[in-house]
Every structure is written in structure tokens, then in C-alpha cells.
Design an enzyme around this catalytic site. Structure first.
Site, PDB file in Angstrom:
ATOM      1  N   GLU A  83       0.807  -1.221   0.000  1.00  0.00           N
ATOM      2  CA  GLU A  83       0.000   0.000   0.000  1.00  0.00           C
ATOM      3  C   GLU A  83       0.841   1.271   0.000  1.00  0.00           C
ATOM      4  O   GLU A  83       0.374   2.333  -0.414  1.00  0.00           O
ATOM      5  CB  GLU A  83      -0.931   0.012   1.219  1.00  0.00           C
ATOM      6  CG  GLU A  83      -2.041  -1.025   1.177  1.00  0.00           C
ATOM      7  CD  GLU A  83      -3.137  -0.685   0.187  1.00  0.00           C
ATOM      8  OE1 GLU A  83      -3.087   0.409  -0.410  1.00  0.00           O
ATOM      9  OE2 GLU A  83      -4.038  -1.516   0.001  1.00  0.00           O
ATOM     10  N   GLU A 114       6.933 -21.624   8.910  1.00  0.00           N
ATOM     11  CA  GLU A 114       7.107 -20.686  10.017  1.00  0.00           C
ATOM     12  C   GLU A 114       8.026 -21.227  11.107  1.00  0.00           C
ATOM     13  O   GLU A 114       8.484 -20.478  11.965  1.00  0.00           O
ATOM     14  CB  GLU A 114       5.759 -20.316  10.630  1.00  0.00           C
ATOM     15  CG  GLU A 114       5.085 -21.416  11.421  1.00  0.00           C
ATOM     16  CD  GLU A 114       3.844 -20.905  12.144  1.00  0.00           C
ATOM     17  OE1 GLU A 114       3.878 -20.880  13.377  1.00  0.00           O
ATOM     18  OE2 GLU A 114       2.868 -20.523  11.469  1.00  0.00           O
TER      19      GLU A 114
END
EC number: 4.2.1.126
Length: 297
Positions: A83, A114
Site C-alpha cells: 500500500e 514458520e
């Protein structure tokens, strides 16, 4: 601390019977839980401000905002990075989101990714991490190995490290220069940290990245002056920004924007200082592109 003892893994007394609630009660209950998020984030204001100040210094020296996380936390980092490009006109390589398991993990979970500290180190090495960079490690549980590995590698390089967790005394906090810990309490649905914890992380990222961009001179008053008008909606927004900050008509705002090659900040300087394109460019160059500095002289 064992996973089962983490705040994010506890059952929420207020939602024990959410499965049998009416739809409206379900909505009201979740909404009531969400209202606790802003309060929890507010307890971390000092740490967030510190993160902004330190990150802004590195960014102004050419550093990058690099987000690392797994699952929801990783996706939020990718979102924040993406963004910043259209909102503040930065180059894509100045804000990068890394998610455990790579780009595919944005859509489908990559099992075991992870749990690897080495994977994060490799991902950061591939980016040629340097001491001016800022690494933001996100983990709702505060213990994700991928994030710990990334923070450790970043620290060894000399980069600024910031951790964002939703538990107190988080493990990742011990591996970061600045530890932000917004304790939002048990989720409405036990362990579903995409809910309150995800909202808290998004709020914190909003503040950090926005603060860093403000300190780079990418905001004048409270408008985005480096927004890139790449479609009709953004062209309209750019013209309105020019109008509201200079008081000119819509046609004059659009005409000046075109003369400024769609550079909103440049158009504002041209109008506010009654300068032509080259004069305005020189004024901005003298103030490192900071519109406010030019106009406050």
C-alpha cells in the site's frame, strides 16, 4: 512459555456460548471484543513513537522497510508494504513484505515454513540486507521461529529491529531493539489470531509506516502529496488535494497537475509560490523534496 499458556490461546469467557447466540448477539459480542483493541494498542504509544523516530532516520539514509511474519502476520506485512507504493509514491523496493513460505503462502498455508529460523535468514540475505534497513517482525503469539531467525540475522547486520506481538514479554521482543506488545486478550474464537491480534497489528503498522512517510515529507498538512495518480479515481483525488491546499479552481488544479507531470507536491509548490516548473523543482531540491519546508520559509 508453552503455547497453551499464551494469552492468545486462552478461551474467552464472554464468547463461551457464541455457537448458540442469535446472529445479532454474535455480531455485538465480536464488536465488543474488537473495541478492546484500540485500548491495548494505546498502551504501546511510546514504543510506537520510538519505532517511528528510529525507522525514519534509517529510511532517510536509503534504508528499506522490511516486514517478516508467518500466516496472518506475514500477510499484514505484505499488505502494508504494497500500500505504501501508490499512497506515498515510493519505489516498490523501499517497502518489502516477506512471508514464511514465499509468495504462495499469501493464499495457501505452507506447512512448516514458520518453524524455520534459517528460512528467514535466507530470505533476508537474498535482499542484501544492510545496516540502514528496518526489519519489522510480526507474530501474534510472539514466538514464531521464522520471525526470531529474521530478527537475529538483522541485528547481526546492524539493521534496526522492531517486534510486534500481542502477548506480554514476548519471545520475539527479546530479539528486537524495540518491542511493541499490544495485549488484546483471548480471541472471540479461541486461537483465531486473525481477529483481535490481526487488527492490533494492522493498526500498529498503519501508525509506523504512516509516521515514517510523514517524516520523509510525503504529507503536507494532512494530505498525501506523493500519491501517484495512475487511474481516474487517483487523478480526481490529486486534483482535490491541490484544490484544498491552494484554493484554486478544479480546471486550474488539473492544468497545473499536468504541467507538473502528475507530481502533486510540485503542483502545490508551483501554485503557492507562483513559480514555473523549473523554479518549483529547484525550491524543492533545496529542501530535499519537503513541500512543507519550502512553504514555511
Amino acid at each position: 512459555m508453552e503455547i497453551k499458556n499464551l494469552t492468545t490461546e486462552q478461551r474467552n469467557p464472554a464468547t463461551m456460548h457464541i455457537d448458540s447466540m442469535s446472529t445479532i448477539d454474535m455480531v455485538k459480542t465480536i464488536n465488543k471484543e474488537d473495541q478492546k483493541v484500540a485500548v491495548a494498542v494505546g498502551t504501546q504509544d511510546d514504543k510506537i513513537a520510538q519505532a517511528i523516530d528510529e525507522a525514519a532516520k534509517r529510511y532517510s539514509k536509503g534504508g528499506r522497510l522490511i516486514y517478516i511474519g508467518a500466516g496472518t502476520s506475514g500477510r499484514l506485512g505484505v499488505l502494508d508494504a504494497a500500500e505504501l507504493v501508490p499512497t506515498y509514491g515510493i519505489k516498490p523496493e523501499r517497502a518489502i513484505g516477506l512471508i514464511a513460505g514465499g509468495k504462495g503462502a499469501m493464499y495457501v498455508a505452507v506447512e512448516g515454513a514458520e518453524d524455520s529460523q534459517d528460512l528467514a535468514k535466507r530470505d533476508l540475505k537474498d535482499l542484501k540486507l544492510n545496516k540502514n534497513d528496518i526489519v519489522l517482525g510480526l507474530a501474534a503469539s510472539g514466538r514464531t521461529p521464522y520471525v526470531i531467525g529474521g530478527l537475529d540475522y538483522a541485528k547481526a547486520i546492524g539493521a534496526l529491529t522492531i517486534s510486534i506481538a500481542c502477548v506480554k514479554d514476548s519471545k520475539i521482543g527479546h530479539h528486537a531493539d524495540i518491542a511493541i506488545e499490544a495485549v488484546v486478550g483471548p480471541e472471540a474464537i479461541t486461537g483465531s489470531t486473525r481477529m483481535k491480534a490481526g487488527t492490533a497489528q494492522k493498526m500498529i503498522l498503519n501508525m509506523i509506516s504512516t509516521g515514517v512517510m510523514i517524516k520523509q515529507g510525503k504529507v503536507f498538512e494532512n494530505v498525501m502529496i506523493d500519491v501517484k495518480p495512475t487511474n481516474s479515481k487517483l487523478i480526481d483525488r490529486a486534483c482535490r488535494i491541490i484544490q484544498t491546499t491552494t484554493g484554486v479552481s478544479t480546471p486550474e488544479a488539473r492544468n497545473t497537475l499536468e504541467k507538473a507531470n502528475n507530481d502533486v507536491g510540485l503542483a502545490i509548490v508551483m501554485l503557492k509560490t507562483n513559480s514555473d516548473l523549473n523554479q518549483a523543482k529547484n525550491l524543492l531540491k533545496a529542501e530535499n523534496g519537503n513541500v512543507a519546508e519550502v512553504l514555511n520559509k
